[in-house]
Design a protein around this motif. Structure first.
Motif, PDB file in Angstrom:
ATOM      1  N   THR A  46     -73.851  53.838 -23.725  1.00  0.00           N
ATOM      2  CA  THR A  46     -73.539  53.204 -22.448  1.00  0.00           C
ATOM      3  C   THR A  46     -74.363  51.931 -22.276  1.00  0.00           C
ATOM      4  O   THR A  46     -75.572  51.923 -22.496  1.00  0.00           O
ATOM      5  CB  THR A  46     -73.828  54.171 -21.286  1.00  0.00           C
ATOM      6  N   PHE A  47     -73.686  50.863 -21.869  1.00  0.00           N
ATOM      7  CA  PHE A  47     -74.347  49.587 -21.572  1.00  0.00           C
ATOM      8  C   PHE A  47     -74.284  49.372 -20.069  1.00  0.00           C
ATOM      9  O   PHE A  47     -73.203  49.299 -19.495  1.00  0.00           O
ATOM     10  CB  PHE A  47     -73.654  48.438 -22.307  1.00  0.00           C
ATOM     11  N   SER A  48     -75.460  49.303 -19.429  1.00  0.00           N
ATOM     12  CA  SER A  48     -75.554  49.056 -17.988  1.00  0.00           C
ATOM     13  C   SER A  48     -76.295  47.755 -17.772  1.00  0.00           C
ATOM     14  O   SER A  48     -77.487  47.664 -18.059  1.00  0.00           O
ATOM     15  CB  SER A  48     -76.298  50.190 -17.285  1.00  0.00           C
ATOM     16  N   ASN A  49     -75.574  46.755 -17.276  1.00  0.00           N
ATOM     17  CA  ASN A  49     -76.177  45.440 -17.053  1.00  0.00           C
ATOM     18  C   ASN A  49     -76.301  45.193 -15.552  1.00  0.00           C
ATOM     19  O   ASN A  49     -75.333  44.846 -14.889  1.00  0.00           O
ATOM     20  CB  ASN A  49     -75.329  44.343 -17.699  1.00  0.00           C
ATOM     21  N   ASN A  50     -77.506  45.373 -15.037  1.00  0.00           N
ATOM     22  CA  ASN A  50     -77.788  45.070 -13.638  1.00  0.00           C
ATOM     23  C   ASN A  50     -78.563  43.769 -13.514  1.00  0.00           C
ATOM     24  O   ASN A  50     -78.872  43.336 -12.415  1.00  0.00           O
ATOM     25  CB  ASN A  50     -78.568  46.219 -12.991  1.00  0.00           C
ATOM     26  N   GLY A  51     -78.895  43.167 -14.645  1.00  0.00           N
ATOM     27  CA  GLY A  51     -79.649  41.920 -14.690  1.00  0.00           C
ATOM     28  C   GLY A  51     -78.845  40.832 -15.355  1.00  0.00           C
ATOM     29  O   GLY A  51     -77.703  40.570 -14.977  1.00  0.00           O
ATOM     30  N   THR A  52     -79.439  40.199 -16.398  1.00  0.00           N
ATOM     31  CA  THR A  52     -78.800  39.071 -17.081  1.00  0.00           C
ATOM     32  C   THR A  52     -78.935  39.209 -18.590  1.00  0.00           C
ATOM     33  O   THR A  52     -80.016  39.497 -19.090  1.00  0.00           O
ATOM     34  CB  THR A  52     -79.444  37.739 -16.641  1.00  0.00           C
ATOM     35  N   VAL A  53     -77.827  38.976 -19.289  1.00  0.00           N
ATOM     36  CA  VAL A  53     -77.848  38.796 -20.737  1.00  0.00           C
ATOM     37  C   VAL A  53     -77.703  37.299 -20.969  1.00  0.00           C
ATOM     38  O   VAL A  53     -76.735  36.684 -20.529  1.00  0.00           O
ATOM     39  CB  VAL A  53     -76.692  39.538 -21.441  1.00  0.00           C
ATOM     40  N   SER A  60     -73.001  37.828 -32.542  1.00  0.00           N
ATOM     41  CA  SER A  60     -72.020  38.896 -32.722  1.00  0.00           C
ATOM     42  C   SER A  60     -72.362  39.984 -31.709  1.00  0.00           C
ATOM     43  O   SER A  60     -73.472  40.524 -31.714  1.00  0.00           O
ATOM     44  CB  SER A  60     -72.121  39.446 -34.144  1.00  0.00           C
ATOM     45  N   ILE A  61     -71.413  40.292 -30.813  1.00  0.00           N
ATOM     46  CA  ILE A  61     -71.650  41.277 -29.755  1.00  0.00           C
ATOM     47  C   ILE A  61     -70.661  42.419 -29.921  1.00  0.00           C
ATOM     48  O   ILE A  61     -69.448  42.207 -29.909  1.00  0.00           O
ATOM     49  CB  ILE A  61     -71.453  40.658 -28.345  1.00  0.00           C
ATOM     50  N   ASN A  62     -71.174  43.627 -30.082  1.00  0.00           N
ATOM     51  CA  ASN A  62     -70.331  44.809 -30.218  1.00  0.00           C
ATOM     52  C   ASN A  62     -70.833  45.879 -29.252  1.00  0.00           C
ATOM     53  O   ASN A  62     -71.778  46.606 -29.557  1.00  0.00           O
ATOM     54  CB  ASN A  62     -70.368  45.341 -31.655  1.00  0.00           C
ATOM     55  N   LEU A  63     -70.213  45.941 -28.086  1.00  0.00           N
ATOM     56  CA  LEU A  63     -70.551  46.950 -27.089  1.00  0.00           C
ATOM     57  C   LEU A  63     -69.411  47.062 -26.091  1.00  0.00           C
ATOM     58  O   LEU A  63     -68.525  46.213 -26.046  1.00  0.00           O
ATOM     59  CB  LEU A  63     -71.865  46.614 -26.368  1.00  0.00           C
ATOM     60  N   THR A  64     -69.439  48.118 -25.291  1.00  0.00           N
ATOM     61  CA  THR A  64     -68.462  48.269 -24.216  1.00  0.00           C
ATOM     62  C   THR A  64     -69.057  47.628 -22.982  1.00  0.00           C
ATOM     63  O   THR A  64     -70.111  48.056 -22.493  1.00  0.00           O
ATOM     64  CB  THR A  64     -68.143  49.754 -23.961  1.00  0.00           C
ATOM     65  N   GLN A  65     -68.393  46.601 -22.495  1.00  0.00           N
ATOM     66  CA  GLN A  65     -68.907  45.777 -21.414  1.00  0.00           C
ATOM     67  C   GLN A  65     -69.025  46.545 -20.098  1.00  0.00           C
ATOM     68  O   GLN A  65     -68.188  47.375 -19.769  1.00  0.00           O
ATOM     69  CB  GLN A  65     -67.975  44.566 -21.238  1.00  0.00           C
ATOM     70  N   ASP A  66     -70.093  46.240 -19.366  1.00  0.00           N
ATOM     71  CA  ASP A  66     -70.297  46.723 -18.000  1.00  0.00           C
ATOM     72  C   ASP A  66     -69.672  45.675 -17.082  1.00  0.00           C
ATOM     73  O   ASP A  66     -70.181  44.558 -16.979  1.00  0.00           O
ATOM     74  CB  ASP A  66     -71.802  46.862 -17.737  1.00  0.00           C
TER      75      ASP A  66
END
Length: 181
Positions: A46-53, A60-66
């Motif tokens: 699980t990817f939880s983005n409450n801040g900033t990337v 190369s980005i491989n994840l399920t986006q929040d």
């Protein structure tokens, strides 16, 4: 084990190798910044983005986006040369908040793979975002305070307010619907 980025005073910056956290979870807390700095990331948990990337745009980005919180900030590579970077495609909804803040004003962050959908706000403070031939939709506020937004040859829909104060909005042959203005 799971990774939590909890900083609030300085960015956590990745260095040289691809970060592969496998099935572990990645959480970026509120006010925290994870700077990829050209380093790729792979996460199947699980990817939880409450801040900033923060990213250059070449990673190369491989994840399920929040898509219900958090910000992705494209900053370019800072080499003073004009470069074009592709905005990552994450599916039907690509981002909650998207910021184009290229350190090289000649850099172009360009969405070329598929349509762009932002569930929250779009901010362009420097550099250029070019919708090219793809449709774009922004549900929240669009702010152009520097840099350029190039609407493409397909439809662009801005559901929230649009504020231009120091940057440029350039239309093309596609339609630009500004629904709240």
């Amino acid at each position: 084990s799971d990774i939590v980025i909890a900083n609030t005073t300085a960015a956590v910056t990745l260095d040289s190798n691809v970060l592969n956290i496998g099935a572990n979870d990645l959480t970026i807390n509120t006010n925290a910044v994870l700077s990829l700095a050209g380093t790729g990331i792979t996460a199947t948990g699980t990817f939880s983005n409450n801040g900033t990337v923060r990213l250059i745009g070449s990673e190369s980005i491989n994840l399920t986006q929040d898509i219900n919180s958090g910000t992705w900030e494209y900053v370019g590579d800072g080499d003073s040369a004009a470069d074009t970077f592709t905005i990552k495609d994450f599916g039907t909804t690509d981002y909650f908040n998207l910021v184009i803040a290229n350190t090289d004003t000649a850099d172009v962050s360009q969405k070329t793979v598929s349509d762009l959908s932002v569930a929250g706000a779009l901010t362009v403070s420097s550099g250029t975002i070019d919708f090219a031939t793809q449709t774009a939709s922004v549900a929240g506020t669009t702010t152009i305070s520097g840099g350029t937004l190039l609407a493409g040859t397909a439809a662009s829909t801005f559901t929230g307010a649009v504020s231009i104060s120091g940057g440029t909005f350039t239309g093309s042959s596609g339609t630009a619907d500004m629904l709240s203005n």
